[in-house]
Design a protein around this motif. Structure first.
Motif, mmCIF file in Angstrom:
data_model
loop_
_atom_site.group_PDB
_atom_site.id
_atom_site.type_symbol
_atom_site.label_atom_id
_atom_site.label_comp_id
_atom_site.label_asym_id
_atom_site.label_seq_id
_atom_site.Cartn_x
_atom_site.Cartn_y
_atom_site.Cartn_z
ATOM 1 N N THR A 17 0.925 -0.624 0.003
ATOM 2 C CA THR A 17 0.288 -0.258 0.120
ATOM 3 C C THR A 17 0.809 1.086 0.179
ATOM 4 O O THR A 17 1.677 1.293 1.106
ATOM 5 C CB THR A 17 -0.847 0.105 0.869
ATOM 6 O OG1 THR A 17 -1.892 -1.254 0.849
ATOM 7 C CG2 THR A 17 -1.750 1.204 1.225
ATOM 8 N N SER A 20 -0.388 6.906 -1.137
ATOM 9 C CA SER A 20 -1.727 7.200 -1.650
ATOM 10 C C SER A 20 -3.115 6.663 -1.159
ATOM 11 O O SER A 20 -4.236 7.504 -0.988
ATOM 12 C CB SER A 20 -1.740 7.489 -2.633
ATOM 13 O OG SER A 20 -1.072 6.357 -3.448
ATOM 14 N N LEU A 22 -3.025 3.345 -2.301
ATOM 15 C CA LEU A 22 -3.023 2.993 -4.302
ATOM 16 C C LEU A 22 -2.392 0.831 -3.192
ATOM 17 O O LEU A 22 -1.627 1.198 -2.896
ATOM 18 C CB LEU A 22 -2.505 2.809 -4.670
ATOM 19 C CG LEU A 22 -1.919 1.869 -5.751
ATOM 20 C CD1 LEU A 22 -3.549 2.314 -6.608
ATOM 21 C CD2 LEU A 22 -1.360 2.149 -7.358
ATOM 22 N N ALA A 24 -1.694 -2.455 -4.268
ATOM 23 C CA ALA A 24 -0.792 -2.890 -5.757
ATOM 24 C C ALA A 24 -0.367 -4.433 -5.023
ATOM 25 O O ALA A 24 0.658 -4.688 -4.304
ATOM 26 C CB ALA A 24 -0.239 -2.204 -6.456
ATOM 27 N N GLY A 80 -4.685 6.696 -9.298
ATOM 28 C CA GLY A 80 -4.713 5.399 -9.218
ATOM 29 C C GLY A 80 -4.142 4.183 -9.822
ATOM 30 O O GLY A 80 -3.079 3.773 -9.876
ATOM 31 N N GLU A 83 -0.283 5.765 -11.214
ATOM 32 C CA GLU A 83 0.286 5.158 -9.836
ATOM 33 C C GLU A 83 1.121 3.988 -10.117
ATOM 34 O O GLU A 83 1.787 3.359 -9.780
ATOM 35 C CB GLU A 83 -0.116 5.469 -9.063
ATOM 36 C CG GLU A 83 0.914 5.693 -8.063
ATOM 37 C CD GLU A 83 0.580 5.881 -5.997
ATOM 38 O OE1 GLU A 83 0.977 5.071 -5.162
ATOM 39 O OE2 GLU A 83 -0.916 6.272 -5.982
ATOM 40 N N GLY A 84 -0.509 2.917 -10.583
ATOM 41 C CA GLY A 84 -0.426 2.181 -10.425
ATOM 42 C C GLY A 84 0.889 1.623 -11.548
ATOM 43 O O GLY A 84 1.354 0.109 -12.152
ATOM 44 N N LEU A 96 -4.430 -3.765 -8.856
ATOM 45 C CA LEU A 96 -4.837 -2.231 -8.537
ATOM 46 C C LEU A 96 -5.903 -2.012 -7.680
ATOM 47 O O LEU A 96 -6.799 -2.647 -7.966
ATOM 48 C CB LEU A 96 -4.287 -1.228 -8.888
ATOM 49 C CG LEU A 96 -3.114 -1.378 -10.165
ATOM 50 C CD1 LEU A 96 -2.831 0.002 -11.124
ATOM 51 C CD2 LEU A 96 -1.603 -1.234 -9.297
ATOM 52 N N VAL A 98 -7.643 0.568 -5.613
ATOM 53 C CA VAL A 98 -7.763 1.814 -6.147
ATOM 54 C C VAL A 98 -8.590 3.149 -5.516
ATOM 55 O O VAL A 98 -9.788 2.729 -5.639
ATOM 56 C CB VAL A 98 -8.282 2.675 -7.420
ATOM 57 C CG1 VAL A 98 -7.695 3.948 -7.798
ATOM 58 C CG2 VAL A 98 -6.805 2.187 -8.417
ATOM 59 N N GLY A 103 -9.437 7.857 -7.388
ATOM 60 C CA GLY A 103 -10.358 7.093 -8.339
ATOM 61 C C GLY A 103 -10.473 8.147 -9.294
ATOM 62 O O GLY A 103 -10.007 9.035 -9.426
#
Length: 163
Positions: A17, A20, A22, A24, A80, A83-84, A96, A98, A103
């Motif tokens: 995590t 932010s 997120l 992943a 998201g 970034e992912g 991901l 989000v 989002g």
């Protein structure tokens, strides 16, 4: 008689995590030469599901046989997703999770559902003002509302250097 080998058990995903929020998890590492970074032009498949609606699928570019093509850092994608995708290489697959805070804030960013009906259903949930107000109030009390959260399974097809 010959016996078929048992199917391999699905291995559990290990999520990280980010600051932010997120989540992943790499499903498969890509083997491409370039890793996605700010300015990269990326082509990828995405399957998007709405957590708050029993994992309803709102986009599946693999099924539609039409991957998304975006420029990293150009404001084309929800935060998201952008970034992912960072660090992914061609052939890589990543899941991901989000949160709504990174989002959908409007109808302008990818991944966007391709049909009007799917757009109405997605945006009616993630951009719903009543839900957004409840989420803000819940967050102030330490709660966690998932109505606006989405899960995106991404598969990187190609990473190119900046234009």
């Amino acid at each position: 008689a010959a016996r078929a080998a048992p199917a391999p058990a699905a291995r559990p995903l290990t999520f990280t995590t980010s600051p932010s929020g997120l989540g992943a998890a790499d499903i498969e590492l890509g083997r491409g030469e370039l890793a996605a970074e700010a300015g990269s032009r990326v082509t990828f498949h995405v399957k998007g599901r709405l957590i708050g609606k029993n994992a309803w699928i709102f986009i599946d570019t693999q099924e539609e046989q039409e991957p998304l093509r975006c420029a990293m850092g150009a404001g084309q994608m929800i935060d998201g997703l952008e970034e992912g995708l960072l660090g992914m290489r061609a052939g890589g697959k990543r899941r991901l999770v989000v949160p709504s805070s990174i989002g959908y804030r409007d109808r302008a960013h990818e991944p966007k559902p391709r049909t009007f009906g799917q757009q109405q259903r997605l945006y009616g949930t993630v951009l719903n003002e009543v839900r957004r107000r409840q989420e803000r109030e819940s967050a102030e009390l330490g709660g966690n509302d998932i109505a606006g959260a989405v899960v995106l399974d991404v598969q990187m097809v190609n990473v190119r250097t900046p234009a």
